[in-house]
Design a protein around this motif. Sequence first.
Motif, short mmCIF file in Angstrom:
data_model
loop_
_atom_site.label_atom_id
_atom_site.label_comp_id
_atom_site.label_asym_id
_atom_site.label_seq_id
_atom_site.Cartn_x
_atom_site.Cartn_y
_atom_site.Cartn_z
N ALA A 20 6.51 -0.89 -11.87
CA ALA A 20 5.60 0.24 -11.63
C ALA A 20 4.61 -0.09 -10.52
O ALA A 20 4.33 0.75 -9.66
CB ALA A 20 4.87 0.61 -12.92
N ASP A 24 4.36 1.91 -6.95
CA ASP A 24 3.12 2.53 -6.47
C ASP A 24 2.75 2.01 -5.09
O ASP A 24 2.33 2.77 -4.21
CB ASP A 24 1.97 2.27 -7.45
N GLU A 27 5.05 3.44 -2.47
CA GLU A 27 4.72 4.84 -2.19
C GLU A 27 3.58 4.94 -1.17
O GLU A 27 3.63 5.75 -0.23
CB GLU A 27 4.33 5.55 -3.48
#
Length: 76
Positions: A20, A24, A27
């Motif tokens: 995760a 992130d 992104e």
Amino acid sequence: MPHIDIKCFPRDLNDEQKSALAADIAEVITRHLNSKDRSISVALNEVAEAEWKAQVWDREISPKMDELIKKPGYSM
């Protein structure tokens, strides 16, 4: 081909949490640097608090302070 190398105190993250975190970060890099996700790599290196000054501060932060785009709010 952005490569992000994160150094932090040990956090005991499981594989799902690490994935995760990497997603992130990827992104944000994709958005700001217009990179493709497939070209981004992320490393997570945990450094013991007792070793931080010698391994990270003295080698990577302090000598490159003028180059940092975000400077730490602490000093050693």
